[in-house]
Design a protein around this motif. Structure first.
Motif, PDB file in Angstrom:
ATOM      1  N   LEU A   1      13.694  71.105  42.135  1.00 48.82           N
ATOM      2  CA  LEU A   1      14.122  72.448  42.541  1.00 48.82           C
ATOM      3  C   LEU A   1      12.932  73.402  42.584  1.00 48.82           C
ATOM      4  N   ALA A   2      12.057  73.315  41.569  1.00 52.38           N
ATOM      5  CA  ALA A   2      10.881  74.191  41.531  1.00 52.38           C
ATOM      6  C   ALA A   2       9.980  73.946  42.737  1.00 52.38           C
ATOM      7  N   ARG A   3       9.807  72.678  43.103  1.00 54.10           N
ATOM      8  CA  ARG A   3       8.954  72.351  44.247  1.00 54.10           C
ATOM      9  C   ARG A   3       9.532  72.931  45.542  1.00 54.10           C
ATOM     10  N   ILE A   4      10.851  72.768  45.725  1.00 52.49           N
ATOM     11  CA  ILE A   4      11.479  73.255  46.952  1.00 52.49           C
ATOM     12  C   ILE A   4      11.477  74.784  46.987  1.00 52.49           C
ATOM     13  N   MET A   5      11.727  75.412  45.843  1.00 58.98           N
ATOM     14  CA  MET A   5      11.688  76.881  45.801  1.00 58.98           C
ATOM     15  C   MET A   5      10.287  77.395  46.114  1.00 58.98           C
ATOM     16  N   THR A   6       9.270  76.726  45.589  1.00 58.66           N
ATOM     17  CA  THR A   6       7.890  77.114  45.880  1.00 58.66           C
ATOM     18  C   THR A   6       7.628  77.071  47.381  1.00 58.66           C
ATOM     19  N   GLU A   7       8.094  75.997  48.024  1.00 57.86           N
ATOM     20  CA  GLU A   7       7.890  75.847  49.467  1.00 57.86           C
ATOM     21  C   GLU A   7       8.638  76.926  50.245  1.00 57.86           C
ATOM     22  N   GLN A   8       9.872  77.198  49.862  1.00 61.43           N
ATOM     23  CA  GLN A   8      10.700  78.124  50.626  1.00 61.43           C
ATOM     24  C   GLN A   8      10.350  79.590  50.382  1.00 61.43           C
ATOM     25  N   LEU A   9       9.943  79.912  49.158  1.00 58.85           N
ATOM     26  CA  LEU A   9       9.659  81.302  48.827  1.00 58.85           C
ATOM     27  C   LEU A   9       8.211  81.683  49.116  1.00 58.85           C
ATOM     28  N   GLY A  10       7.371  80.661  49.293  1.00 61.22           N
ATOM     29  CA  GLY A  10       5.974  80.952  49.563  1.00 61.22           C
ATOM     30  C   GLY A  10       5.232  81.499  48.366  1.00 61.22           C
ATOM     31  N   ARG A  11       5.685  81.163  47.176  1.00 58.76           N
ATOM     32  CA  ARG A  11       5.044  81.582  45.930  1.00 58.76           C
ATOM     33  C   ARG A  11       5.339  80.534  44.867  1.00 58.76           C
ATOM     34  N   PRO A  12       4.479  80.378  43.856  1.00 61.27           N
ATOM     35  CA  PRO A  12       4.703  79.336  42.844  1.00 61.27           C
ATOM     36  C   PRO A  12       5.955  79.621  42.006  1.00 61.27           C
ATOM     37  N   VAL A  13       6.757  78.596  41.822  1.00 58.07           N
ATOM     38  CA  VAL A  13       7.928  78.667  40.945  1.00 58.07           C
ATOM     39  C   VAL A  13       7.852  77.480  39.982  1.00 58.07           C
TER      40      VAL A  13
END
Length: 297
Positions: free
Chosen positions: A217-229
């Motif tokens: 989930l963190a990896r996909i959120m990072t990709e979609q939000l354009g910021r590290p999660v």
């Protein structure tokens, strides 16, 4: 006549438009039970019969179930009660009204885990499964929508993701499990309510398209939000203390903790994903359409 409980909640507000679109073609009328009718959109209120009150109230469900052919049943968890009271206790008046009025079909929102070694020590899930048994015991044809965790739970983390780039839970970061979008669950519920050719009692798992871990989930959120999660695992005891400190009933908080512990031990892994149990909305799609606007707003 289809009766919908909790029509303004996360699931109900997605279910109602689906039923409003298709019900006339099926010759169905719609009736909703709602505490505050003003929370219903005007377009909905104009096309449904409204029963005002709580669906945990015996007089309310007795009035609402008269003449009903099917009911969508969802218990709004009450953190001021012990889990069994919050689920089975709340459902008791409805069970009596279903039998008294001869309602034929009920679709309920429940949880994965039935038949697993963890089912009897899974807190809120155990209480939800007991609710299923109560409803099935009324003699109705019953389908329990067996749900994993929802994508939408992450909306509670939107501020933390925005401010700190972090979301938390108590499960192992590498524990893969099914996750589902609420909209997909509503679509399954609508299909069952409109086509009532089914009989007997059964569970209907709704598993989403793939298993995902918190690190996924963190990896996909990072990709979609354009910021590290990043994912931060919270100790279970810390979660318990925090929730009790917020004034929740200690037994209900213990139910949350037991449920999360069971999920970390594989509670949701007992059903194999098939074309019939999978649903279509991916986490990537949900992030782009729902989480990203919430985080970036």
């Amino acid at each position: 006549m289809i009766v919908i409980t909790a029509p303004t909640g996360n699931i109900g507000r997605r279910l109602l438009p689906l039923l409003l679109e298709s019900a006339p073609a099926h010759g169905e009328e719609l009736r909703v039970i709602v505490r505050d009718p003003a929370r219903l959109p005007d377009a909905v209120r104009a096309h449904v019969e409204v029963i005002t009150g709580s669906h945990g109230d015996a007089a309310v469900v007795d009035r609402a179930f008269e003449g009903a052919d099917a009911v969508f049943w969802l218990v709004p968890p009450d953190a001021s009660l012990a889990p069994d009271d919050a689920y089975r206790g709340f459902t008791g008046p409805a069970a009596k009204a279903l039998a008294a009025h001869g309602v034929g079909h009920v679709v309920g929102v429940s949880a994965l885990g039935r038949g697993t070694p963890l089912a009897d020590r899974a807190g809120l899930v155990t209480a939800s499964l007991a609710m299923d048994d109560l409803l099935a015991g009324t003699g109705v044809a019953y389908r329990a929508l067996a749900c994993p965790s929802f994508f939408e739970n992450l909306l509670e983390e939107a501020e933390s993701i925005r401010e700190n780039g972090v979301f938390t839970d108590v499960v192992d970061g590498d524990r893969r499990a099914p996750l589902v979008a609420v909209a997909d669950l509503a679509a399954v519920a609508a299909g069952l309510l409109l086509d009532r050719s089914w009989t007997g009692t059964d569970s209907v798992p709704v598993l989403g398209p793939q298993d995902l871990s918190p690190h996924d989930l963190a990896r996909i959120m990072t990709e979609q939000l354009g910021r590290p999660v990043h994912y931060a695992r919270q100790p279970l005891d810390e979660l318990y203390t925090t929730l009790v400190g917020h004034g929740l009933h200690e037994a209900f908080v213990r139910g949350i903790a037991d449920m999360k512990r069971a999920k970390d031990e594989g509670l949701d892994a007992g059903v194999t994903r098939t074309p019939d149990t999978a649903s279509s909305t991916t986490f990537t799609q949900w992030c782009a359409e729902t989480l990203k606007p919430a985080v970036l707003s």
